[in-house]
Design a protein around this motif. Sequence first.
Motif, PDB file in Angstrom:
ATOM      1  N   GLU A 266       0.682  -1.004   0.074  1.00  0.00           N
ATOM      2  CA  GLU A 266      -0.066  -0.135  -0.075  1.00  0.00           C
ATOM      3  C   GLU A 266       0.825   1.382  -0.116  1.00  0.00           C
ATOM      4  O   GLU A 266       1.954   1.204   0.346  1.00  0.00           O
ATOM      5  N   ARG A 267       0.144   2.298  -0.542  1.00  0.00           N
ATOM      6  CA  ARG A 267       1.078   3.343  -0.413  1.00  0.00           C
ATOM      7  C   ARG A 267       1.698   3.819   1.037  1.00  0.00           C
ATOM      8  O   ARG A 267       0.778   3.829   1.861  1.00  0.00           O
ATOM      9  N   GLY A 268       2.919   4.227   1.008  1.00  0.00           N
ATOM     10  CA  GLY A 268       3.504   4.641   2.353  1.00  0.00           C
ATOM     11  C   GLY A 268       4.344   3.337   2.969  1.00  0.00           C
ATOM     12  O   GLY A 268       4.941   3.474   3.889  1.00  0.00           O
ATOM     13  N   SER A 269       3.924   2.091   2.531  1.00  0.00           N
ATOM     14  CA  SER A 269       4.652   0.957   3.107  1.00  0.00           C
ATOM     15  C   SER A 269       6.220   0.848   2.744  1.00  0.00           C
ATOM     16  O   SER A 269       6.793   0.037   3.442  1.00  0.00           O
ATOM     17  N   GLY A 270       6.626   1.477   1.572  1.00  0.00           N
ATOM     18  CA  GLY A 270       7.886   1.329   1.268  1.00  0.00           C
ATOM     19  C   GLY A 270       8.278   0.026   0.501  1.00  0.00           C
ATOM     20  O   GLY A 270       9.412  -0.240   0.356  1.00  0.00           O
ATOM     21  N   LYS A 271       7.403  -0.642  -0.033  1.00  0.00           N
ATOM     22  CA  LYS A 271       7.298  -2.042  -0.654  1.00  0.00           C
ATOM     23  C   LYS A 271       7.291  -1.624  -2.237  1.00  0.00           C
ATOM     24  O   LYS A 271       6.196  -1.181  -2.447  1.00  0.00           O
ATOM     25  N   PHE A 272       8.366  -1.963  -3.005  1.00  0.00           N
ATOM     26  CA  PHE A 272       8.560  -1.741  -4.342  1.00  0.00           C
ATOM     27  C   PHE A 272       9.116  -2.895  -4.983  1.00  0.00           C
ATOM     28  O   PHE A 272       9.774  -3.843  -4.335  1.00  0.00           O
ATOM     29  N   GLU A 273       8.997  -2.985  -6.259  1.00  0.00           N
ATOM     30  CA  GLU A 273       9.758  -3.784  -7.032  1.00  0.00           C
ATOM     31  C   GLU A 273      10.553  -3.492  -8.171  1.00  0.00           C
ATOM     32  O   GLU A 273       9.980  -2.511  -8.682  1.00  0.00           O
ATOM     33  N   ARG A 274      11.664  -3.635  -8.326  1.00  0.00           N
ATOM     34  CA  ARG A 274      12.623  -3.071  -9.382  1.00  0.00           C
ATOM     35  C   ARG A 274      11.709  -3.386 -11.049  1.00  0.00           C
ATOM     36  O   ARG A 274      11.530  -4.623 -11.212  1.00  0.00           O
ATOM     37  N   ILE A 275      11.777  -2.415 -11.707  1.00  0.00           N
ATOM     38  CA  ILE A 275      11.410  -2.520 -12.993  1.00  0.00           C
ATOM     39  C   ILE A 275      12.362  -1.792 -13.883  1.00  0.00           C
ATOM     40  O   ILE A 275      13.342  -1.130 -13.583  1.00  0.00           O
ATOM     41  N   SER A 276      12.402  -2.065 -15.223  1.00  0.00           N
ATOM     42  CA  SER A 276      13.242  -1.388 -16.299  1.00  0.00           C
ATOM     43  C   SER A 276      12.796  -0.073 -16.577  1.00  0.00           C
ATOM     44  O   SER A 276      11.620   0.326 -16.377  1.00  0.00           O
ATOM     45  N   TRP A 277      13.510   0.847 -17.203  1.00  0.00           N
ATOM     46  CA  TRP A 277      13.361   2.017 -17.650  1.00  0.00           C
ATOM     47  C   TRP A 277      12.350   2.155 -18.572  1.00  0.00           C
ATOM     48  O   TRP A 277      11.375   2.748 -18.883  1.00  0.00           O
ATOM     49  N   GLU A 278      12.234   1.093 -19.729  1.00  0.00           N
ATOM     50  CA  GLU A 278      11.374   1.004 -20.466  1.00  0.00           C
ATOM     51  C   GLU A 278       9.765   0.604 -20.178  1.00  0.00           C
ATOM     52  O   GLU A 278       8.944   1.158 -20.365  1.00  0.00           O
ATOM     53  N   GLU A 279       9.784  -0.089 -19.061  1.00  0.00           N
ATOM     54  CA  GLU A 279       8.415  -0.427 -18.275  1.00  0.00           C
ATOM     55  C   GLU A 279       7.890   0.718 -17.715  1.00  0.00           C
ATOM     56  O   GLU A 279       6.852   1.148 -17.636  1.00  0.00           O
ATOM     57  N   ALA A 280       9.052   1.485 -16.903  1.00  0.00           N
ATOM     58  CA  ALA A 280       8.470   2.857 -16.321  1.00  0.00           C
ATOM     59  C   ALA A 280       7.755   3.808 -17.253  1.00  0.00           C
ATOM     60  O   ALA A 280       6.943   4.517 -17.065  1.00  0.00           O
TER      61      ALA A 280
END
Length: 937
Positions: A266-280
Motif C-alpha cells: 500500500e502507499r507508504g509501506s515502502g514496498k516496491f519492485e524493480r522494473i526497467s526504464w522501458e516499463e516505467a
Amino acid sequence: MLNLLESFYASCHMVVSFFNSYDCWKAECSEFGRECNLTKTEYENCLKGTDANIFIPLWASACKNSGKILQNEVTLEVIKFYKKYGYEAIGMDGNPADYIGEQFRFLEYLSSLTLRNVDDYSKVINQFIQAFTIDTVQSMIMAVAKYDCSPSFTGILEDMKTILQSGGLELQLTSKDIMEFDSYSWEKQPEITIKEEKYICSAGINDCGGRCRINASVQEGCIINLDTDNAADENPQIRSCVRGKGYKKTFLSTDRLRYPMKRTGERGSGKFERISWEEAIDIIASETKRIREKYGAASRFVMNATGITALMRPQNMIRNLFALDGGYLGFHNSYSNACAGYVMPTIYGDNFNSNSMEDVLNTKLLILWGHNPAETIYGPHTNYYISQLHKKGVRIVVIDPRKSDSVIAYGDEWVGIRPSTDGALIDAMAYVILKEGLEDQKFMDTYCIGFDKKHMPEGIPEEENYSDYLFGKKDGVEKTPEWAELICGVPADTIERLAKEYALTKPACILPGLGIQRTGNGEQTYRGIAMLCCLTGNVGISGGSAGDNICPPMHKMPSIPEPTNPYSGTIPNFLWTKAIEHGTELKPVEDGLKGVERLESNIKMVVNLAGNTLINQHSNINDTIRILKDTSKCEFIVTSDIFMTSSARYSDLVLPATSVFEGNNITMPWVGDGNYFLYNAKMMEPIFECRFEYDWLKEVARKLELYEEFTCGHETVEDWLSDSYEEIRKFEGELPSYEKFKKRGGYQYKNNKIRIAFEKQIKDKIPFKTPSGKIEIFSKTLYDMNQHELIPGIPSYTPCVEGPADPLKNKYPLQLIGYHSKRRCHSIHDNNEWMEEVDPQGLWIHPEDARLRGISNGMMIDVFNGRGRVRIPAKVTTRITKGIVALSEGAWYSPDKEGTDLRGCINVLTHTTPTPLAKGNPQHTNLVEVAKSIVSV
C-alpha cells in the motif's frame, strides 16, 4: 579435491555471480550443489534497495571510516588498486567501482592469473582484502543483523567471510570444472594510467538562498574535495555556506535511489519492485493518456518542486509535455510568498518592490522584520552587504519570535514578538508616528490614497480611512502601544521608542522576511509594513524601502520556451490536497480558483519531480496521508528523486534521479539578488540507473507521439543550455563565449546599476500601476470583496486561526512556528550527518515554559495537538519568546508504529486553513502543547 587457491578462485566466482545477477547466481548454486532459498524479492530488497526499510551497505566507501558516502577518496583508492594491476571496473549494475561484487570480481581476476601461473598475486590479493573487502563484508553482516533477512542471504555473507578468512569454500567442483569459468581465460592486462585530477567550477541547483559556487577537485569520477568562490576579481564573491560545503555527504549518500521501482504494497509501506526504464516509461505514458481521456485535463497536476530550480527544471519540463498533450491543472502563487505576491501589487501595482540589495549600504537604520539572512542565506550577497553596514556602525534592529543567528551576527537589538501579531505592532508604531506628528505628510498627500478622510476613493465611506482606524474613530479602540503590547507581547515603551526612531531616521529601511507572511493573516502584515514605509516617506529613495524584498533581475536571464497550457484553470498552490478530494467543488472567491468557474475533475494524477511537498513539506501530514492512501481518489502518483523521501514512499512509481554532480544545468540568482548566473557542470557519470528527468521525459513524449514538439530539436540538456545562453548573448554583450562561461563556472556582471524601486514614480510623479494610479493604503479592490472582517480595505491587525486569540489556546497554549535552519534547504540535507553538528533537531522552548512542564534541556518531549504528535529533544533557551516554541522545517518525516514522528517534522502539527486572501500557506500559525515524553527513545 580443489586446492586452496582453486577454492578461493571458485568461491570468488560464485560471489560475483550472486552480486551480478540473481538468476545467474541461482543457476550456479544448483551447479555447485548448494541450496538456494533466497527469493528474488528478498534479493532485490537487500541488494537493489526496493524495500525502503532495508539498507545494506555494499561499497567500501560506505564501510570505511568515511561514513555513508559514495564516489569519494576511498572509491578512488580502490580504482587505483584496480588499475595498477590492469583491471578496469565494469560498473556492475551501475554501481560505483568499490561495490562488493566488483571487489570480488577483481579478486577473481587476480586469483585466475595466479592459478594459471601468469603471476603470483597472493600478496596483492591479501593486501586488497585487508584494505577494503573485510571491512565491506563485516559492515554488510552487521547491517543484515538489523533486519529479518532470509537465512540464504545471511549464509552468503557468512560464506564471504569464510572466503576471506580461510581462503575459500568447500564446493562440489573439480579443477576441470573451474576451467569452464569465463574468467579462467582472462588475460593479464597492463597497468592502466590513472586520470589526472581536475578542478571543475560548478554551482548549486536547489531552491537555496545561496545559489552559490560549488567547485570540486575530481579524479576518476570521484569527488575529492569541495570549495567555493575564490575569484580575486569578483567582489562580492558568490561563496557557499555550510550547506554547500557538505554537498558530498548529501548528494553522494548511500541512501540514493538506484533503479526505477513500482509500488507493491500500500502507499507508504515502502514496498516496491524493480522494473526497467522501458516499463516505467510505458506506465507513465499509458497513465498520462488514460487519465486525460477519462477525466480531462484538470485531472493532471504537477507538484511545485524546488529540488532543482535551475534552467532545466523538471516540473517545467513535464508541464510543457502535458501542455502539448491537452493540458493540465495549473497553480498560482507559492508556498514561499503567496501572501506577499498577492497583496504587494494591490498596493503598488507591481510584483517587484525592492531596491537592489547593495543599496542597503545607504541606509541609516535597518529593521530586519522576521528576516534571518544569516541562516537562510537570502541571496549570496545579502549577508555581505548587511555585514558591511554593521561595520559602518549603522544600527540594525531584528524583530522575530526567535533570537536568530542574524541577531547574534549583526543585530543591535532583538525585539521578540508573538507570531501573527505583527499587524498590532505595526498599527501601534503608526499610531505613535501620527500622534507625534512625525509622518511625511507631503509624501502621503502626494502619492497615497486611503490614508485619511481627504484621500479616500470615490464611493467609499470616509470613516474607512486608515488614520481614523488607528485613533479608534470607528471601533472605539485606539491602537496605542499599550493596546498592542497585550496582543504582540512587545513592551509599550519599546514600541514607542522604535516608532520614533524609525520615523526620525532618514533614510530608514525595513527588510521583511517571507516567514511573517506564512501566517494565517500574512497578507495584512505585508500591507502594514508597506504602509509604514509610505508613512515615513522611505519609498522611492536610496537607503529606504517599499516594504518588500524581491528585486527583479537587472540583466536578461536564460529561459526555456513554454507552450501555452490549453486548460486555463489554476488553483492556489497550497490547495492541491483539497483539489484531490473536492476539486469539482472549488469556487473562485472562496477557494481562489482562477481561469474557470468550475473544475471538470478532481485531481487524479500527480507528478512530483525533484520535490518533497507531497508529504513532508505540506501541512497536516496525517491528513495528507489519509487522502493519498486512498487510491480511488488520486489514481496515479509518480515521483522522481534521488532519495526515498516520505513523498517517494507514497508514490506508485519511483524513479532514480541524478544529483548535482551528475549533469549540466544553468543556475540563476535567487529572488533577483545578484547580477550573475552560474554553470552547473557535470563531474561524474550517473551512478546506478539514475537519469536526469529530461532524458526519460523525451521517451514518454515519444510514446505520446510528441517527441519533436517536446524536444524542439534539442536531443540533450546541453543543447538547450547552449542555445538558451547564446540567445541572451544577443542582448547582453558583456557575456563571454559559452565555452569560457562553462570553464569559469558562470559569470558575474560588472558595474551594475543600483535599482531604487519606484524612484521614477516619486521623482517624476509617474502614476503607479494601481487602479487609482496611487499607492493604495486603502484598496477598493479588496474592500469590494465584502469580507471586511478578514480582508479589510486597509492594513490592520486581524486575528487569525490558531493565533494567540484563538479559543483553542485554552487546550493547546503554546504557539508553534517553523524556521529555516542553516543546516537544510527545505528538506534537502536532512540525511547529511555532518549537519547534525551544525544544528541538532530540537524544540526551542523558553525556560519559564519548560519549568511549568518539568522539562529540562535535552529531555525527550512530546509536542502535540489534534493533528499529530512529534517526539524530540527539548532545547531550553532564552533565545525564544515566552509562550512560543519553534521547530526548524524540513526534517524528514519518520513515524513510529503509533504514528508519532521521531525526527521533528513540523508538518505533523501544522494546519491547512489557508490565508483569507491569497489562500496561501499558514504554516507558522499553530497551537500545540508540550509534555515530557513517557516513552524512552
